[in-house]
Design a protein around this motif. Sequence first.
Motif, short mmCIF file in Angstrom:
data_model
loop_
_atom_site.label_atom_id
_atom_site.label_comp_id
_atom_site.label_asym_id
_atom_site.label_seq_id
_atom_site.Cartn_x
_atom_site.Cartn_y
_atom_site.Cartn_z
N PRO A 21 0.83 -1.21 0.00
CA PRO A 21 0.00 0.00 0.00
C PRO A 21 0.86 1.26 0.00
O PRO A 21 1.93 1.30 0.61
N ILE A 22 0.39 2.29 -0.69
CA ILE A 22 1.10 3.55 -0.79
C ILE A 22 0.82 4.36 0.48
O ILE A 22 -0.29 4.84 0.69
N GLU A 23 1.84 4.47 1.32
CA GLU A 23 1.69 5.07 2.64
C GLU A 23 1.20 6.52 2.58
O GLU A 23 0.35 6.93 3.36
N SER A 24 1.71 7.31 1.64
CA SER A 24 1.35 8.73 1.57
C SER A 24 -0.10 8.95 1.15
O SER A 24 -0.63 10.05 1.31
N LEU A 25 -0.75 7.92 0.63
CA LEU A 25 -2.15 8.02 0.21
C LEU A 25 -3.06 7.14 1.07
O LEU A 25 -4.19 6.83 0.70
N ALA A 26 -2.59 6.78 2.26
CA ALA A 26 -3.32 5.86 3.14
C ALA A 26 -4.70 6.39 3.53
O ALA A 26 -5.61 5.60 3.80
N ALA A 27 -4.89 7.69 3.54
CA ALA A 27 -6.19 8.26 3.92
C ALA A 27 -7.31 7.81 2.98
O ALA A 27 -8.48 7.83 3.35
N PHE A 28 -6.96 7.40 1.76
CA PHE A 28 -7.96 6.99 0.78
C PHE A 28 -8.21 5.48 0.76
O PHE A 28 -9.17 5.03 0.14
#
Length: 145
Positions: A21-28
């Motif tokens: 998973p892409i950590e910087s986009l975890a909010a999505f």
Amino acid sequence: MSKTLLYGATKIDETNSAYAPIESLAAFQWRNRVFVIFADRDNSRAARQENQLLADRQALDERDLVVLKISGAGVRPLFCAADGLDGEAIRRDLEALEIGEFAAFLIGKDGTVKLKVSEPITNGELFAIIDSMPQRAAETLRADQ
């Protein structure tokens, strides 16, 4: 045109960064798919991709798609509400090209990269990729019931 389709792997190795998973986009994660556009120096390809996508806002909404444009370190939400995103972190996490080089990425609801392109992609191609995903098929089935 260069396209890398990462969707459809038969075995997912979670230690492989392509499937992490892409950590910087975890909010999505688990709420939205994210399409990230990295602007080219003269913004010609990025603007073409942006205009094309935004011409079909209903299809973006139906697919829970967030569209972000990154120019340098700045992040501009094109289709969604998004605050506090770090363009440099997203660029690093996606292993994107240098600043000024066009690239676009599709991140699935599971937070992993599903597609990477070096030229603008048509809405038809993008939506076909999304619609072929098992989670999207399940969403469509639930909506029809």
